[in-house]
Scaffold this motif. Structure first.
Motif, PDB file in Angstrom:
ATOM      1  N   PHE A 245       0.835  -1.210   0.000  1.00  0.00           N
ATOM      2  CA  PHE A 245       0.000   0.000   0.000  1.00  0.00           C
ATOM      3  C   PHE A 245       0.865   1.255   0.000  1.00  0.00           C
ATOM      4  N   ASN A 246       2.009   1.190   0.678  1.00  0.00           N
ATOM      5  CA  ASN A 246       2.872   2.373   0.741  1.00  0.00           C
ATOM      6  C   ASN A 246       3.483   2.735  -0.608  1.00  0.00           C
ATOM      7  N   ARG A 247       3.420   1.808  -1.563  1.00  0.00           N
ATOM      8  CA  ARG A 247       3.945   2.116  -2.898  1.00  0.00           C
ATOM      9  C   ARG A 247       2.969   2.946  -3.719  1.00  0.00           C
ATOM     10  N   ILE A 248       1.715   2.948  -3.320  1.00  0.00           N
ATOM     11  CA  ILE A 248       0.714   3.583  -4.193  1.00  0.00           C
ATOM     12  C   ILE A 248      -0.263   4.498  -3.463  1.00  0.00           C
ATOM     13  N   ARG A 249      -0.262   4.460  -2.120  1.00  0.00           N
ATOM     14  CA  ARG A 249      -1.257   5.285  -1.420  1.00  0.00           C
ATOM     15  C   ARG A 249      -0.876   6.768  -1.474  1.00  0.00           C
TER      16      ARG A 249
END
Lengths: 366, 366
Positions: A245-249
């Motif tokens: 999630f941290n790659r795209i949030r």
């Protein structure tokens, strides 16, 4: 001048809207609703302490929220008995489901859900080019075994299950969901939407190891915690998956007031218990009102009740429209055979009084 | 058990974070900042009427926000002299830029921006598989003509320009942006980020027909309106392009309190004017503080000032770190040659006092 064309996936999408909001309906009818019982909002409201924290946080709105949601993550980790690495906080379950689909689905990937289940999930799947496979409900409930069988059959990368379910309010036993995980195809992921879990019996909550890589669970402050308008929810699961999630949030995407409110709401478990008791009473009352009018309540582990009209979708739609004319906002399932039911959200006594008054009038007219 | 693999694009992404938030830095240093001058937040704050509206809206947070942002759209349409069809409201410019990239970019599509410009845009482009082409700044400003030439050269589907620019604070004349539109490749789209436009001179604002299909403009309540933590912004442009957002946006994604606050903030143009005057004064003061310490202020049309150290990135980074040790949070451009500068956000006198005290101390230590 040539209008730029959209990328292929957006170009192929219809301009659908998963839900028409009550404010839109109010503008169409030219008057506000007297009873707002359609969106599974929690009319009992959030903890007054959370409201106070939000009002106070308004004065600090010039600051971005904490991009790591650090304090809330720590509190949630303690609450759930996991580590912050197992958690991601986002802009409502809708937002987190969108990210999960984006994380997992490339065009043509197979996805499984139930026919009539949460349409916003389907909206996200279409939005990233996934291929939706739908299985029927079984006895008005989503059926883990059927979902898993279909997932194996098509090699689904994602399977969606809401437990308890919206729009029917029914639920699966936790052990059925535990068994389902063993039946998913290798490398397939279950998105377990637990938006209503706080209203469910303990037996409906599966016991799943925090590191299990086969499922991500989604919970929210919108329902039991009464903060739908704040847009704050969380997902938890295997840290390797959650790290995705941290790659795209949107790192600064969560509203600062929502962060402040959620932290206090989570701490006020006494208020949550009181809300749950009010919801149980309201469910009972909705069922009684239905019964007095020839409608059968389905069992519910949520903050709403599906009332079976015993007729068809056209009849139920007319009932929803008739109640709206009387100032009572409710909704209903979109798909047969579920759409023989109407769905009434739990709310304060005064709003249920209005529903109780309007229902026989509208039924008499149909 | 096999951990599900991510879809190809997310699988290829690094776990980068465009910005480390001040709360994270505060936890790392073990103490809060005394001066928060790093994130281009507006320490003069939003209209007190907007704060009051948000505090009041906290009591209604159990309701979802209006999925159509109807009232705010109507007010914005009147404010801009366009129709609501030209507008979309979303969760900050970051959120809207993400949607715009998703709407336009398929893997391999060409995108143009400036080397050192807003990194969150690049994060979104990478997140949807776009290919970033970067042109250098010219005299510490983004250069519309160079951007357009590169866009023609590579056949860019998207070109990004922030006017005024972040992180340098410089700006282009509106007529240069108008000319740029004619130089874009046929079917190419300009994303014009006007986050700081309220601080800019009138000549910096291009005159663009509301129906022009070559540009979408982005504006926000985060900066001049002082509501960074609320996550509410808007984009406007050709209705056919704007309609695309409705195919992919989270319809209930905007916080209800943010909607209430933005509506009142927009109405309080007197407060906005007062903030703008305070920002002008703060810009002048930051420039003077710099000058007194041998740093040269770049011209700014924003609520921050880039101070040129006359040295290199390592020196500027040491200055940022030294100021943080003194409790003063600032940021700096990430890329040479811009990174010889540090960036100080406008803020109240008391915070600039702290900056004025700390700066010579830190410079003396370097």
């Amino acid at each position: 001048m040539k209008t730029p064309r959209f990328a292929p996936i957006p170009a192929s999408l219809p301009a659908t809207v998963p839900f028409v909001g009550p404010e839109t309906l109010e503008r169409q009818r030219g008057a506000p609703f007297a009873a707002r019982l359609g969106a599974n909002e929690n009319g009992f409201g959030p903890s007054p302490r959370a409201v106070a924290a939000m009002a106070e946080a308004a004065g600090e709105i010039w600051k971005y929220g904490d991009s790591t949601n650090h304090e809330l993550m720590a509190a949630l980790a303690a609450h759930l008995g996991v580590t912050p690495d197992h958690l991601v906080v986002g802009e409502g379950i809708d937002g987190l489901l969108g990210l999960a689909v984006r994380l997992m689905i490339a065009p043509g990937d197979q996805v499984v859900t139930s026919e009539g289940a949460y349409p916003t999930f389907n909206y996200h799947v279409a939005g990233f080019g996934g291929v939706l496979n739908k299985v029927p409900y079984r006895d008005d409930a989503e059926d883990p075994a059927t979902l898993a069988a279909k997932a194996r059959e098509v090699g689904a990368r994602l399977t969606y299950l809401a437990n308890p379910d919206n729009p029917m309010g029914t639920w699966s036993e936790g052990r059925a969901i535990e068994a389902m995980l063993d039946q998913l195809p290798e490398g397939g992921l279950l998105l377990l939407d637990e938006a209503y879990v706080e209203f469910a019996p303990a037996s409906a909550i599966p016991t799943i190891n925090a590191d299990d890589p086969r499922v991500i669970r989604f919970r929210t402050f919108s329902k039991a915690y009464g903060m739908a308008g704040a847009r704050i929810a969380y997902a938890f699961g295997n840290p390797e998956l959650i790290a995705g999630f941290n790659r795209i949030r949107n790192h600064f995407g969560v509203n600062r007031i929502a962060q402040a409110g959620a932290l206090v709401a989570l701490a006020d478990q006494d208020w949550l218990e009181a809300v749950k008791a009010q919801v149980v009473a309201a469910r009972d009352r909705i069922a009684r009102i239905g019964q007095q009018n020839g409608l059968t309540a389905l069992p519910s582990a949520t903050n709403f009740v599906a009332l079976d009209t015993g007729r068809d979708g056209a009849y139920a739609r007319a009932l929803v429209a008739g109640l709206a004319e009387e100032g009572v906002f409710i909704r209903m399932p979109g798909i047969a055979p579920l759409d023989r039911c109407v769905r009434i959200s739990c709310g304060p006594e005064a709003e249920l009084d209005l529903f109780a008054e309007a229902l026989p009038k509208v039924l008499a007219r149909l």
